[in-house]
Design a protein around this motif. Sequence first.
Motif, PDB file in Angstrom:
ATOM      1  N   ARG C  58       0.825  -1.195   0.000  1.00 43.89           N
ATOM      2  CA  ARG C  58       0.000   0.000   0.000  1.00 43.89           C
ATOM      3  C   ARG C  58       0.868   1.257   0.000  1.00 43.89           C
ATOM      4  NH1 ARG C  58      -5.716   0.923   1.541  1.00 43.89           N
ATOM      5  NH2 ARG C  58      -5.820   3.146   1.945  1.00 43.89           N
ATOM      6  N   THR C  59       1.955   1.197   0.740  1.00 45.53           N
ATOM      7  CA  THR C  59       2.869   2.335   0.750  1.00 45.53           C
ATOM      8  C   THR C  59       3.466   2.562  -0.638  1.00 45.53           C
ATOM      9  OG1 THR C  59       3.397   1.898   3.046  1.00 45.53           O
ATOM     10  CG2 THR C  59       4.941   3.268   1.823  1.00 45.53           C
ATOM     11  N   PHE C  60       3.892   1.487  -1.267  1.00 47.39           N
ATOM     12  CA  PHE C  60       4.465   1.635  -2.605  1.00 47.39           C
ATOM     13  C   PHE C  60       3.412   2.115  -3.601  1.00 47.39           C
ATOM     14  CE2 PHE C  60       7.930  -1.356  -1.191  1.00 47.39           C
ATOM     15  CZ  PHE C  60       8.902  -0.376  -1.227  1.00 47.39           C
ATOM     16  N   ALA C  61       2.190   1.653  -3.422  1.00 48.09           N
ATOM     17  CA  ALA C  61       1.130   2.109  -4.312  1.00 48.09           C
ATOM     18  C   ALA C  61       0.966   3.622  -4.184  1.00 48.09           C
ATOM     19  CB  ALA C  61      -0.178   1.395  -3.978  1.00 48.09           C
ATOM     20  N   THR C  62       0.962   4.101  -2.938  1.00 50.43           N
ATOM     21  CA  THR C  62       0.859   5.545  -2.718  1.00 50.43           C
ATOM     22  C   THR C  62       2.037   6.263  -3.353  1.00 50.43           C
ATOM     23  OG1 THR C  62      -0.002   4.916  -0.562  1.00 50.43           O
ATOM     24  CG2 THR C  62       0.348   7.246  -0.948  1.00 50.43           C
ATOM     25  N   ARG C  63       3.216   5.668  -3.174  1.00 55.89           N
ATOM     26  CA  ARG C  63       4.413   6.285  -3.723  1.00 55.89           C
ATOM     27  C   ARG C  63       4.331   6.363  -5.244  1.00 55.89           C
ATOM     28  NH1 ARG C  63      10.537   4.493  -2.067  1.00 55.89           N
ATOM     29  NH2 ARG C  63      11.672   5.768  -3.566  1.00 55.89           N
ATOM     30  N   LEU C  64       3.847   5.309  -5.869  1.00 53.02           N
ATOM     31  CA  LEU C  64       3.724   5.299  -7.328  1.00 53.02           C
ATOM     32  C   LEU C  64       2.777   6.401  -7.790  1.00 53.02           C
ATOM     33  CD1 LEU C  64       3.561   1.452  -8.010  1.00 53.02           C
ATOM     34  CD2 LEU C  64       5.352   3.033  -8.748  1.00 53.02           C
ATOM     35  N   VAL C  65       1.682   6.538  -7.040  1.00 55.57           N
ATOM     36  CA  VAL C  65       0.666   7.495  -7.464  1.00 55.57           C
ATOM     37  C   VAL C  65       1.086   8.926  -7.147  1.00 55.57           C
ATOM     38  CG1 VAL C  65      -1.662   8.299  -6.985  1.00 55.57           C
ATOM     39  CG2 VAL C  65      -1.225   5.865  -7.293  1.00 55.57           C
ATOM     40  N   GLU C  66       1.519   9.144  -5.896  1.00 55.34           N
ATOM     41  CA  GLU C  66       1.709  10.521  -5.449  1.00 55.34           C
ATOM     42  C   GLU C  66       3.112  11.049  -5.697  1.00 55.34           C
ATOM     43  OE1 GLU C  66       0.406  10.761  -1.405  1.00 55.34           O
ATOM     44  OE2 GLU C  66      -1.636  10.137  -1.906  1.00 55.34           O
ATOM     45  N   ASP C  67       4.102  10.174  -5.634  1.00 59.38           N
ATOM     46  CA  ASP C  67       5.467  10.653  -5.764  1.00 59.38           C
ATOM     47  C   ASP C  67       5.992  10.433  -7.179  1.00 59.38           C
ATOM     48  OD1 ASP C  67       7.564  11.912  -4.257  1.00 59.38           O
ATOM     49  OD2 ASP C  67       8.708  10.067  -4.508  1.00 59.38           O
ATOM     50  N   ASP C  68       5.820   9.221  -7.685  1.00 64.28           N
ATOM     51  CA  ASP C  68       6.346   8.914  -9.015  1.00 64.28           C
ATOM     52  C   ASP C  68       5.386   9.377 -10.113  1.00 64.28           C
ATOM     53  OD1 ASP C  68       8.512   7.656  -7.755  1.00 64.28           O
ATOM     54  OD2 ASP C  68       7.353   5.823  -7.533  1.00 64.28           O
ATOM     55  N   GLU C  69       4.122   9.520  -9.749  1.00 63.53           N
ATOM     56  CA  GLU C  69       3.082   9.957 -10.683  1.00 63.53           C
ATOM     57  C   GLU C  69       3.056   9.127 -11.944  1.00 63.53           C
ATOM     58  OE1 GLU C  69       3.795  14.155 -10.970  1.00 63.53           O
ATOM     59  OE2 GLU C  69       2.880  14.500  -9.004  1.00 63.53           O
ATOM     60  N   VAL C  70       2.921   7.829 -11.751  1.00 58.13           N
ATOM     61  CA  VAL C  70       2.849   6.928 -12.899  1.00 58.13           C
ATOM     62  C   VAL C  70       1.462   6.993 -13.523  1.00 58.13           C
ATOM     63  CG1 VAL C  70       4.549   5.349 -11.942  1.00 58.13           C
ATOM     64  CG2 VAL C  70       2.123   4.998 -11.475  1.00 58.13           C
TER      65      VAL C  70
ATOM     66  N   SER D  29       3.059  14.579  -1.654  1.00 61.23           N
ATOM     67  CA  SER D  29       2.127  14.202  -0.597  1.00 61.23           C
ATOM     68  C   SER D  29       2.339  12.769  -0.140  1.00 61.23           C
ATOM     69  CB  SER D  29       0.686  14.392  -1.064  1.00 61.23           C
ATOM     70  OG  SER D  29       0.457  13.612  -2.209  1.00 61.23           O
ATOM     71  N   PHE D  30       3.066  11.984  -0.939  1.00 59.40           N
ATOM     72  CA  PHE D  30       3.362  10.615  -0.540  1.00 59.40           C
ATOM     73  C   PHE D  30       4.081  10.576   0.807  1.00 59.40           C
ATOM     74  CE2 PHE D  30       7.123   7.749  -0.616  1.00 59.40           C
ATOM     75  CZ  PHE D  30       6.479   6.593  -0.250  1.00 59.40           C
ATOM     76  N   TYR D  31       4.915  11.588   1.050  1.00 57.35           N
ATOM     77  CA  TYR D  31       5.709  11.567   2.274  1.00 57.35           C
ATOM     78  C   TYR D  31       4.852  11.704   3.523  1.00 57.35           C
ATOM     79  CZ  TYR D  31       9.778  11.541  -0.649  1.00 57.35           C
ATOM     80  OH  TYR D  31      10.710  11.152  -1.550  1.00 57.35           O
ATOM     81  N   TYR D  32       3.656  12.241   3.361  1.00 56.36           N
ATOM     82  CA  TYR D  32       2.748  12.264   4.501  1.00 56.36           C
ATOM     83  C   TYR D  32       2.415  10.854   4.938  1.00 56.36           C
ATOM     84  CZ  TYR D  32       1.929  17.277   4.249  1.00 56.36           C
ATOM     85  OH  TYR D  32       2.076  18.626   4.290  1.00 56.36           O
ATOM     86  N   ARG D  33       2.316   9.964   3.965  1.00 62.43           N
ATOM     87  CA  ARG D  33       2.028   8.575   4.319  1.00 62.43           C
ATOM     88  C   ARG D  33       3.189   7.972   5.109  1.00 62.43           C
ATOM     89  NH1 ARG D  33      -0.865   3.956   3.570  1.00 62.43           N
ATOM     90  NH2 ARG D  33       0.449   2.112   3.723  1.00 62.43           N
ATOM     91  N   ILE D  34       4.407   8.213   4.611  1.00 65.37           N
ATOM     92  CA  ILE D  34       5.565   7.686   5.339  1.00 65.37           C
ATOM     93  C   ILE D  34       5.596   8.264   6.753  1.00 65.37           C
ATOM     94  CG2 ILE D  34       8.089   7.602   5.396  1.00 65.37           C
ATOM     95  CD1 ILE D  34       6.839   5.910   3.256  1.00 65.37           C
TER      96      ILE D  34
END
Lengths: 262, 290, 357, 322, 233
Positions: C58-70, D29-34
Amino acid sequence: MSLLGVRGLGIDFGGITAVNALDFDVQPGEIVSIIGPNGAGKTTLFNMISGIYKPDRGTVTLDGDDVTSLEPHKLAERGLSRTFQNLQSFEQMTALENVMVGCHMSERSPVWVDLLRLPSSSRRNRETQERAMTLLKRVHLEKAAHMEASSLSYGALKRIDIARALACNPRILLLDEPAAGCNAVETEEIDALIAEIAQEGVAILLVEHDMKLVMKISNHVIALNYGEKLAEGTPAEISRDPKVVEAYLGSHGGKEAADALG
Amino acid sequence: MSEFLQFVFSGLTVGAVYALVALGFTIIYNASSVVNFAQGEFVMLGGMATVFIFDAGVPIWGAAALAILLTATIGILLNKLAIEPARGASVVNLIIITIGASIFLRGLAQIVFDKQIHRFPAFSGDTPFNIAGATLLPQSIWVLFGAAAVFIGLYAFFTRTLMGKAVLATANNRLAARLVGINTNFIMALSFALSAAVGATAGVLVTPITLTSYDIGVMLALKGFAAAMLGGMGNPFGALVGGLLIGLIEATTAGYLSSDYKDAAAFIVILLTLFVMPQGLFGQKSMERV
Amino acid sequence: EVLIGSTLAITGRASFLGDPEAKTLAMLVDEINAAGGINGEPVRLIQYDDGGDPNKARTFATRLVEDDEVVAVIGGSTTGTTMAMVPIFEEAEVPFISLAGAVAIIDPVKKWVFKTPHTDRMACEKIFTDMQANGISKIGMISGTGGFGKSMRGQCMDVAGDFDIEIVADETYGPSDSDMTPQLTNIKNTDGIQAVVNPGFGQGPAIVTRNYRQLGIDLPLYQSHGVASKSFIELAGDAAEGVRLPAAALLVANNLAEDDPQKPVVMKYIEDYQTATGEPVSTFGGHAYDAFKMLAAAMETAGTTTDSAAIRYALENTSGFIGTAGVVNMSPDDHLGLDLSAFKMLEIRDGDWTIIE
Amino acid sequence: MLTRIPPRVRALLILSILILIAPMLFPSSFYYRIGTLIFINSIAVIGLVILIGYAGQISLGHAGFSGIGAYACALAPTHLGLPPFLSLILGAVISGLLAWFVGRPILRLKGHYLAVATLGLGMLISMVLNNEAQFTGGPDGMMVASLGLTKGLEGLFDVNLKTSVVWYWFAGVMVLLGAWIALNLYNSPTGRVLRSVHDSEIAAKTVGADVARYKLVAFVISAVYASIAGSMLALFNRFITPDIASFLHSVELVTMTVLGGAGSVLGGIAGATLLTALPQALTVFHEYEHVMLGLIMMLVMIFMRDGLLPTLRKTLTRRAIA
Amino acid sequence: MLSVNGLRTRYGRIEVLHGIDLEVHSGEIVTLVGANGAGKTTLLRCLSGIQPVTEGTIHFRGDNITTAPSYARVKQGLVQAPEGRQIFTNLSVEENLRLGAYQYRDARVDKDLQEAFALFPILREKRNLPAGGLSGGQQQMLAIARALMGRPMCLLLDEPSLGLAPILVDQILETVKSLKELDVTVFVVEQNAFAALSIADRGYVMETGQILMAAPANDLLADDRVREAYLGV
Ligand SMILES: Nc1ncnc2c1ncn2[C@@H]1O[C@H](COP(=O)(O)OP(=O)(O)OP(=O)(O)O)[C@@H](O)[C@H]1O
Ligand SMILES: Nc1ncnc2c1ncn2[C@@H]1O[C@H](COP(=O)(O)OP(=O)(O)OP(=O)(O)O)[C@@H](O)[C@H]1O
Ligand SMILES: [Mg+2]
Ligand SMILES: [Mg+2]
């Protein structure tokens, strides 16, 4: 009625009798010394009185109440406190904190009060700290107050042990070789301290191999051998008792004892 | 009846595996009071290395010997590079170091080897023995004998030799051990080598039955630890009995009660045993007087 | 640049799923970039290893969506990780193609979620169809307690009635168990059993198969599509002879009829994969192959590499796509698009797969 | 100037400042999750700081309590109709009670025996969660109702809020609360007894402390912390699997605690931060990720004996003096 | 035999020995007295290689052993009976003693064992019991006997009389004296300064990590400052 009464106390370890059929009494303000050869059962006796070992036979009474085999913390609540031959310091706490733990019975409160640090908790904390500091001064360790116990020398730890036991406000104090590891001058300080405590009405049960100390301050001496009572009496009587001299004092100890008695 | 016997065979086979892991724990524990959580990785390395050396064309015995040697070397390196520099650290710290080591070794194995499941042929074929209607694989007998041999060896080492006593002394009081002239660094290296070799031997023996892959170590370490504690940590006999007992409990629970809760049954027995005997079945009470 | 994300169980208990999946994706990206990318844009794959842990996934999914913007995500090797990620992609409106088995992923249909492998329900149906044809009506079941085994066991229980099949013995084993003879002894001793099914993956089915022979049980043994890789035959050894299982055409590529439309596709994948990695293919890598190819096709159809809504729409309307799992025809109420015909019933004979129909 | 403030207040101040300024450095905003995950782990770890760091009692089963907390939030809303927040409380109560009942016999054990007993307890909980699939969805997990934080706030302020942002602040406040309580304890009568039990149970008994009871208190408190962390994770992820109660998660929590510095609350939080953020940072190493993680764990423990934070603090004060 | 030059050591940041110079000649009995916390134990730890030396050197029988590992020092004949006894509590009394002779695998070990039992008969009685069960004084006897098993050329004793009954204190002192006849050099730290000085050839007085005085034992016994500070007369 005596403060501490011991009747027919005995314990065995794997078939070997360590202490057997012991009787004696201690009155408030009295200093009673237990002496005897190594392995005579002195520490074992302390361990039974203070609830660390469950005796196989006999009873221990405090103010006439049977307290045999009561948990150590219950005995502490009834005013019995002790030090250890094999040091039991709280190594990772400071000297001051070691003594503060000793004040536990006067400062304890419901857990949630401490969790939320209600004003009453802080206040008790402050009071305890002051009291602990006074006690440290009494054993001349105020300089080491904020040092971790693990970094203190053997002699310092012995004195912390005494201060911690005093913090419990005991009515009877069991001291297991308090002067071990102290030189003559330091022993004299301890000797004065013990006398002073007894003066305040605290009964003292003392195990010590330093005859100068024992003979000088005891009201009463009990000599053990192989777990049984070998002799009992005033310091003078004991130091002359041929059985005691033969089994325990030897020439050197006899001389020391005589010196101490003047 | 034949079904009961079958459960017993199953229990002994699995139990012997646990016992071998538990025996590996015993050695390092006896030298340092540390539970080495990388013990399972030693078992994995023994099995995986044998697979790969065997596949490279070395006969199975040669492959096994090389794998055991390799694992022992890794054990020594682990001690030298991770445990020795941390000298004087608390037991918990050392445990975390061994957990780190287990993650490290697992990571390394997945790169050096692969992530597939492997096995190599059983030593004496796969034709089961038929005993009173129950069957037992020849490899299970190998495992049982292996566990027995390791147990006897360790038992003799710890009770009959001065070196064995020196190992115990090192764990009991490192300072005193140094003061009587024991080279504690050598003792530690020795016990890591020995423990790794025992682990690898276990890996070699059990792989034909349990199969192996880079991550089997975790579960084995867990069960082996539980077995060692049930028997009483530090006592080779306890490790043997603890391992076999857990195997038997699991097999009979799976057979008679519910296979869903067979692991649970094992842990319930461990808990109840410890409540009654806080030192495990054959554990020695540590002697500390006040 | 087209950013495609993936999070797979590259390590951990399900690594034999995630590992070939990851390798397949990496290979396909290289391949497509060499051929000029998608719609002329190079593709970059952002790949994470969730180890099969749903929280990490779930964390990686968030990262893909919000950080990597795939723009789209392929992944989730297991049902647990997939289900943990679904809400994120639904909320972020990112097309997501899962590689996990359970029917729950696409039933009920979720707007942004697709999957490529056959469902466990279909595997049960395929097995039961074969049993019915062989006159089997009372069976025993031994399932792994991992997600895959547990879910498939439930599905099989669910559909057994439809095939007049009664499950008279129901045993389980743990994911790292190494001896299943007690459970199999109980099954063996149950009256009237005619066949045994073993839903599960990992080393469990291999051990079950070996124990099965050790105990001398001579009833038909059905494995699931979870063992559909060559290594199962190696691990189970001689004991694997006669074991049946439902699987995709990929495993039996050589035996496919020359005019089978799947044949060229799977032959090419097998060859490419073996050259790229030096390892034999498994159906699991095939799931990733299908997912990536389908996604690329959808982007080409939609003519965009950025508009997720259009890509999703194109994915949902995939039809006649030929993958390793079969021919895919999706629709708004079917985000899988495979039917039972895509499954082949295989039997292991002489250490190799053969198709039986 | 900072040294004039009592250490307890100073720690809380530092923590608040870190929580406040961290978002300014977030690239997305991903970092908020972390951040939120760090806080949630920190809460469980603070509990273990009390149990392991203060009282010196090891537990390899605390993930089990997290599991109880998590599944309370998953099950109670559907089966009992309880609102999610009350479910969190319910979970904490159940965990606390369970810890209370099993704690007495378990805590009579010492060292590694205690470790294996707690491990067994955790395993039992995790097995129930795995096996009772009709309630828990088994290993594939189940969905969890929403706590409704975002909705509630949006209703209040009429803005569009991202779940993880709202959760960041919510979890941040919870960590502060948890840290405040643990810090209160440290220098209180109860805390002192716990710390003395760490060094000598016998001596603690002879000064009148009911050691068995105090150990139990620490066990229950830490179980409640773990349970709340589990509940929060479930409510935050809105999906839960039995992995949360697994042995590996227990080990992870203990590792965080020790790595950061078992005896100190801030240390524990530092450990949680490191082990939560590290896997994210290590993804650049691809297949070397685990090798690196293991290596870092070993290096920290070898070269920072007292844990991350205490060692750093020592180095800093040494600098300041020099 | 043993010579220490400018020895310094620290615990963490705190230096506790500030340059100790000290000499023990072959066949001598030398005693070291000093108050609690003076650093006596720390000095002995340095001599045995338990505590690292930050500055200065230690020579033993001509060899520089400043950085030699502990076990090598024991092998060369520098053996210590440490403070706090440090016995192997989980091993039996006899195992403790045999480990004292860890370096040796010859027949003399059994002979030495019998001698140790002769010296402390109680240890023979308890030979098969775990040493942790011994009383404090019995453990002290064990620690001394164990050190003797190591066949010391130079014996380091840290408060050997601690916890011993007076009659045994006499005996220990006698033993130390008799060691001299066997050509064993003894360096003894003792709180019972009077007794220690009365058997010693020379003595050192230590205070807060420094050597304050070094003189023949008789001179120290007669010295007013020593009498007042350590003998309490
Ligand atoms: N837990 C135990 N297990 C076995 N034996 C024990 C135990 N406790 C005491 N003993 C034995 O009981 C006897 C008495 O020991 P105790 O410690 O009471 O002696 P002591 O009089 O205090 O001696 P010292 O003056 O040397 O301290 C000793 O022989 C000892 O070995
Ligand atoms: N582990 C340690 N860490 C820090 N300081 C220590 C440590 N051990 C001892 N010290 C300090 O070093 C100094 C010397 O201690 P040492 O034990 O050598 O004294 P000693 O002369 O043997 O005293 P005693 O007669 O009480 O045994 C003391 O001030 C003590 O507080
Ligand atoms: Mg005693
Ligand atoms: Mg000293």
